[in-house]
Design an enzyme around this catalytic site. Structure first.
Site, mmCIF file in Angstrom:
data_model
loop_
_atom_site.group_PDB
_atom_site.id
_atom_site.type_symbol
_atom_site.label_atom_id
_atom_site.label_comp_id
_atom_site.label_asym_id
_atom_site.label_seq_id
_atom_site.Cartn_x
_atom_site.Cartn_y
_atom_site.Cartn_z
ATOM 1 C CB CYS A 219 -0.889 -0.019 1.242
ATOM 2 S SG CYS A 219 -1.664 1.554 1.631
ATOM 3 C CD GLU A 220 -0.053 5.312 -4.000
ATOM 4 O OE1 GLU A 220 -0.830 6.273 -4.139
ATOM 5 O OE2 GLU A 220 0.655 4.882 -4.929
ATOM 6 C CG HIS A 221 -2.483 5.529 0.881
ATOM 7 N ND1 HIS A 221 -3.695 4.960 0.532
ATOM 8 C CD2 HIS A 221 -2.197 6.428 -0.098
ATOM 9 C CE1 HIS A 221 -4.129 5.497 -0.584
ATOM 10 N NE2 HIS A 221 -3.248 6.391 -0.989
ATOM 11 C CG HIS A 222 -0.980 3.220 5.872
ATOM 12 N ND1 HIS A 222 -2.148 3.086 5.146
ATOM 13 C CD2 HIS A 222 -1.203 4.219 6.766
ATOM 14 C CE1 HIS A 222 -3.037 3.953 5.585
ATOM 15 N NE2 HIS A 222 -2.501 4.656 6.564
ATOM 16 C CD GLN B 111 -7.998 -4.568 -4.311
ATOM 17 O OE1 GLN B 111 -7.675 -4.604 -3.123
ATOM 18 N NE2 GLN B 111 -9.032 -5.242 -4.773
ATOM 19 C CG HIS C 199 -6.010 -3.464 1.269
ATOM 20 N ND1 HIS C 199 -5.302 -2.572 0.488
ATOM 21 C CD2 HIS C 199 -6.835 -4.134 0.429
ATOM 22 C CE1 HIS C 199 -5.698 -2.679 -0.773
ATOM 23 N NE2 HIS C 199 -6.633 -3.627 -0.828
ATOM 24 C CB CYS D 146 -3.327 -0.163 5.638
ATOM 25 S SG CYS D 146 -4.441 -0.304 4.228
#
Length: 224
Positions: free
Chosen positions: A114-117, A155, A183, A185
């Protein structure tokens, strides 16, 4: 995410070039690439060491001595899709074939970040295409999934990139991609819902325009 290389890392390249009568250019290029890779790894390794220190850890204790190096190598593997292209993977594996019915490869395992976390999400991809006088080696569909999943992702974008890559390469009458994933996250942090999963889909061409074709794909793919 692309690892930025510091040109200062290559000051020793010229001293390391290997002479060869018949293939010196090839060997020089290889030595140069090896030095570039070493420089990139060094930068990422230092970054991990800093993170550990900022978390209050002792990076000199036995259990952590090689952790920054291991983590850097792991991150480069997990994001190796940035250095790969669909053209490289497909190579000569597209063939002329008079077949116009649905081709489906389902339950392709995928792992991404995940590019956010920067925590994993993983699951399965289901791919279908309607050939337009051309077919592709089945393993190549799984390799396309690997290219785009081995990057920092969401995704929704991953699903679209896989579908678009297949469409551009084969120019089929239609492409369909469904991804089911869990996920971390949402599981390890935040709302901590361990049973939640995410389903995304992209339908192109006849799969988008023809409800009957789309229904056939979904019935063949989603049944357990």
């Amino acid at each position: 995410m692309e690892f930025q290389h510091n040109p200062k890392m290559n000051r020793g390249v010229d001293r390391n070039l290997t002479a060869c009568k018949h293939n010196s250019l090839c060997k020089e290029k290889k030595v140069s690439q090896d030095n570039v890779g070493a420089g990139k790894m060094s930068d990422v390794e230092r970054a991990y060491s800093t993170i550990l220190s900022e978390l209050g850890e002792d990076v000199d204790r036995q259990g952590l001595l090689r952790t920054p190096l291991r983590a850097a190598r792991a991150m480069q593997f997990l994001t190796k899709g940035y250095t790969e292209t669909t053209q490289d993977v497909l190579n000569d594996a597209i063939f002329d074939e008079n077949h116009e019915e649905i081709v489906i490869v389902k339950d392709i395992e995928l792992f991404s970040l995940c590019e956010h976390h920067l925590v994993p999400f993983f699951g399965k991809a289901h791919i279908a295409y309607l050939p337009n006088k051309k077919v592709v080696g089945l393993s190549k569909l799984a390799r396309i999934v690997e290219i785009y999943s081995r990057r920092l992702q969401v995704q929704e974008r991953l699903t679209k990139q896989i579908a678009s890559a297949i469409s551009e390469a084969l120019e089929p009458a239609g492409v369909a991609v469904v991804i089911e994933a869990v996920h971390m996250c949402m599981v390890m942090r935040g709302v901590q819902k361990i049973n939640a999963s995410t389903v995304t889909s992209v339908m192109l061409g006849k799969f988008h325009d023809d409800p009957t074709t789309r229904k056939e794909f979904l019935s063949l793919t989603m049944r357990k």
